[in-house]
Design an enzyme around this catalytic site. Structure first.
Site, short mmCIF file in Angstrom:
data_model
loop_
_atom_site.label_atom_id
_atom_site.label_comp_id
_atom_site.label_asym_id
_atom_site.label_seq_id
_atom_site.Cartn_x
_atom_site.Cartn_y
_atom_site.Cartn_z
N GLY A 174 50.21 49.35 35.03
CA GLY A 174 51.30 48.65 34.35
C GLY A 174 52.63 48.76 35.08
O GLY A 174 53.62 48.15 34.66
N ARG A 201 40.59 46.72 42.56
CA ARG A 201 41.51 45.69 43.04
C ARG A 201 42.40 45.28 41.87
O ARG A 201 42.10 45.57 40.71
CB ARG A 201 40.74 44.47 43.54
CG ARG A 201 39.89 44.77 44.76
CD ARG A 201 39.37 43.48 45.38
NE ARG A 201 38.48 43.77 46.48
CZ ARG A 201 38.88 44.09 47.71
NH1 ARG A 201 40.17 44.14 48.00
NH2 ARG A 201 38.01 44.34 48.66
N THR A 204 45.66 41.85 37.10
CA THR A 204 46.84 41.06 36.77
C THR A 204 48.09 41.53 37.53
O THR A 204 49.14 40.95 37.40
CB THR A 204 47.14 41.14 35.25
OG1 THR A 204 47.25 42.54 34.91
CG2 THR A 204 46.02 40.53 34.44
N THR A 209 45.09 49.65 44.37
CA THR A 209 44.99 50.57 45.49
C THR A 209 44.02 50.05 46.54
O THR A 209 44.29 50.14 47.75
CB THR A 209 44.57 51.97 45.00
OG1 THR A 209 45.63 52.49 44.20
CG2 THR A 209 44.30 52.92 46.15
N ASP A 262 43.26 45.09 24.74
CA ASP A 262 42.78 46.34 25.30
C ASP A 262 42.13 47.09 24.17
O ASP A 262 42.79 47.39 23.18
CB ASP A 262 43.95 47.20 25.78
CG ASP A 262 44.46 46.72 27.12
OD1 ASP A 262 43.64 46.57 28.03
OD2 ASP A 262 45.67 46.51 27.22
N SER A 270 35.99 53.51 30.36
CA SER A 270 36.07 52.93 31.69
C SER A 270 36.55 53.96 32.72
O SER A 270 35.94 54.18 33.76
CB SER A 270 37.03 51.74 31.64
OG SER A 270 37.50 51.41 32.91
#
Lengths: 492, 492
Positions: A174, A201, A204, A209, A262, A270
């Site tokens: 974020g 990857r 949004t 990284t 979310d 996750s």
């Protein structure tokens, strides 16, 4: 069973994973079949379970034929005109469990596993997956369900086992740039610890990284190669996407994205499933708090911290959670090439390097070193960076992964200046990210922006706030158009 | 804007309504587009909003090309190789409202209208529609939302206006045969009242009223023709599906079916919107109570009754709700041809006709006549039936709609006999319906079963319970296979 043989029509189209077959509505009616029904298609000794689509058009699929998508053609090894036979089967057991969850019931591990396994292997339709996500969202998952979801994600994916103490870190995102991983990993590895880092990857954001590391080294590697690199250097910074770690995760995210929701359980599962899949046993989680992050209030940040600690404890992973300042970008570059440049400048102890990113990365490395048993972690981290050992380790990692062709900075640029004199009160992370994305990041590695002013800085009217970079005039124009509506800076 | 022109590839496939376009993932990345994004495609002065799908296969859609489904090709009047231009637009406003509903907020009429309008015009993906249904299911709709949903369904569809007192009836289903409509309508019309009845086809049952009426008359008619028929005869019994009355309903049901969920709000809105769309102002609702119906407990039946009355009141429709016995099939025939035969036998005052169906239909007609101002409704209904006026009216309706080729009873049959002597305790509606469907109903009009014994009847071992009918040996075999596992009868 003559009536359930069909002639193959090659649809010349891929579905992106799911096994889809198409029948003409006349045949579907005759066989009392509906869109979404499961059909087992068989040729010789090969058979697979597919999901039925129904066509009203004779041109698409005429009666008597069955339209197969590429995935099914490949799997069955059939082609246009082959005869295949059909059998009908009920919906997967997991649909019942999803229905139960929708009715507010709790799921046990076995049920959660069924659902996750069917998601992993594309046995559920988008509608069924959406009901699962929606049910988890509105009815919530309790602690045990979250842990079970995490375990199920691990169990239905690949695991890469490392021996002994294995460190890891994760940030819930974020915040633009915030590329701490690429500094923390070489510091920790230079201290002699094992830290195999798989990264994602951007979805949004202007860079993930994996996108940024790709400006320095190859990131898409085989499991075997990754083992070799970690053995040699103690670390890696690679793209996790191709390694099949907790693969259900991405498939769940696909149905969350359209409504930008979310689900907390999915977020926790996750993150923790991916750590667990590389047998990490000491994990640092960074929760940036800010308007643009998933923790936009203190209460949410505290709650998330507690939840991560709970899942970590249940999975027997030493888990430390830090809540950090996520109110503005950390680092100066936004976009893969510019973020990679920030990272390398810090590793090279360049005095022009962004101090906020350096400070945060050292702090995080310090916490991890402490978790690994080093008494004065922060001091050690500083020594490793200052001495050039971190830079050396990064060069070793890059060499081991395979050096990449350097990313060129976009040659189309536009300086953006302060509209008035004053003090910078706020920078809007979402606007900054959007401008960089419209300019082409992360797909155009050299696109993005370089920030000159941060919150609390004083500016004079006309002074440079940031520069937008793009790889085409067209993209620069689009980004400038967007920026003209909103610069993302509040000056008072 | 060179970069947003694409060459058309004809995918030679229909999507069944939704406007879908496909780009190769390379182009999608370049343009920062995601699966489900909205794209406005334009050729000359024609433009439509489509939903994006992304292909990983160059064979399906190569970079630089855009794959169009048939609906889009037709609408834009383009073909393989045409150049079309693309513009990007956000998700429809309604996605925000769906998100709000998912978060537990209430929707106002404007918001509900947006959602229903976008569903009607196929502007939402299956995932988005599923979130709407799921949110309504788990968070519920309050009374005002149900009324607003009903009004929105009416407003986004066609309305057929009739003058003055217009009667209607509806049954919420779940009971095999129960073909009261085809008796009530001619009785009411013979009494001089207007009762334009639109019915549906079977979804999961062995026959709908439209399927059954089709054995006697044409049911797919234009609005103009329907007006003429109603003017002439006072009534009609037609298929509502092609008349675009509350068209959102079917599209919502499509995403409910995969999980077999019924959302109460959708059920109420569906029924009442269709009545409102034909300007009915006095409506009788039949709620059969039984294990296989939506009202499987007294409490549920009472609750549904209250809700129908509430919606009726808010829409200013005189609404009467009756709770009836739905524990076993009503009538003897199951499947279109056999049900039509039951109806005609009753109209002809055949003493062999099923008395349960006759009695229920007379009762319902009586209630409707009373609602229309007739003092002794039941007595009047009985007179109309006994005197042959109802039969005469049915013949007029059939003639006006256009006589159908009579449905032949399936020539493959199998008698099913009692396994022991005793009294019939229970008949399982779901099993009976399933056997008839497996035998081919409703698609095979002559398939189904004829029932000889009902609950409370005494049977001797070997006595006939029912006969299965099918139009092919294959289907009969499948039905017998299913029946061998479960006859659907409990004898004690």
């Amino acid at each position: 069973m003559k009536s359930v043989k069909f002639k193959v029509k090659d649809m010349d189209i891929a579905s992106g994973g799911v096994f889809i077959v198409i029948l003409h509505e006349k045949d579907a009616k005759e066989l009392d079949l509906y869109s979404g029904d499961r059909i087992i298609v068989k040729k010789n000794n090969r058979e697979i379970t597919t999901i039925l689509d129904i066509s009203e058009s004779r041109r698409a699929v005429p009666p008597g034929q069955i339209g197969l998508f590429e995935e099914v053609l490949d799997k069955l090894k059939v082609k246009q005109g082959s005869q295949i036979s059909l059998r009908f089967t009920g919906k997967p057991e997991s649909v019942k469990h999803i229905r139960n969850k929708l009715f507010g019931n709790r799921l046990n591990y076995q049920e959660m596993y069924h659902i996750v396994d069917d998601i992993t292997h594309d046995r559920l339709t988008n509608i069924e997956k959406t009901y699962f996500v929606s049910a988890c969202f509105t009815n919530g998952l309790n602690n045990q369900e979250i842990v079970d979801l995490t375990k199920a994600m691990v169990a239905t994916g690949n695991r890469i086992k490392f021996r002994g103490l294995t460190l890891d870190k994760h940030c819930i995102g974020g915040v633009p740039n915030n590329r701490t991983t690429m500094l923390v990993i070489p510091i920790i590895a230079a201290a002699g610890f094992t830290i195999p880092k798989t990264s994602s990857r951007a979805i949004t954001s202007p860079a993930g990284t994996a996108d940024t590391m790709e400006c320095l080294a190859k990131v898409t590697l085989t499991e075997k190669k990754i083992r070799q690199i970690v053995k040699k250097t103690g670390a890696c910074i690679v793209h996790g996407g191709t390694m099949n770690l907790a693969p259900a995760d991405d498939k769940i995210i696909t149905v969350e994205n359209p409504l930008s929701i979310d689900t907390e359980g999915q977020l926790l599962a996750s993150v923790m499933a991916k750590k667990y899949s590389v047998t990490a046993n000491a994990v640092l989680i960074d929760i940036p708090k800010g308007k643009s992050t998933k923790a936009d209030t203190n209460a949410k940040a505290r709650h998330l911290k507690k939840m991560f600690e709970m899942v970590g404890k249940k999975l027997k992973m030493k888990t430390k959670v830090i809540v950090t300042d996520g109110s503005q970008p950390i680092g100066n570059g936004i976009g893969p090439a510019l973020e990679a440049r920030d990272v390398m400048a810090i590793l090279k102890n360049d005095p022009q390097a962004p101090q906020d990113l350096k400070k945060k990365s050292l702090f995080m490395a310090g916490v991890l070193l402490k978790m690994a048993g080093k008494k004065n972690g922060l001091k050690l981290a500083k020594q490793i960076l200052a001495s050039g050992q971190a830079l050396k380790k990064m060069e070793d990692i890059i060499k081991a992964q395979g050096k990449a062709k350097p990313c060129q900075l976009g040659r189309f640029k536009r300086p953006v200046r302060a509209g008035k004199t004053g003090k910078i009160k706020e920078i809007d992370n979402k606007v900054i990210a959007k401008i960089a994305r419209v300019a082409g990041a992360p797909h155009s590695k050299g696109a993005g922006m370089y920030i000159n002013k941060k919150v609390k800085d004083k500016v004079k009217k006309g002074e440079l706030l940031y520069t937008i970079y793009a790889e085409s005039e067209f993209k620069l124009k689009l980004a400038v158009e967007f920026m003209n509506k909103n610069k993302g800076y509040l000056i008072k």
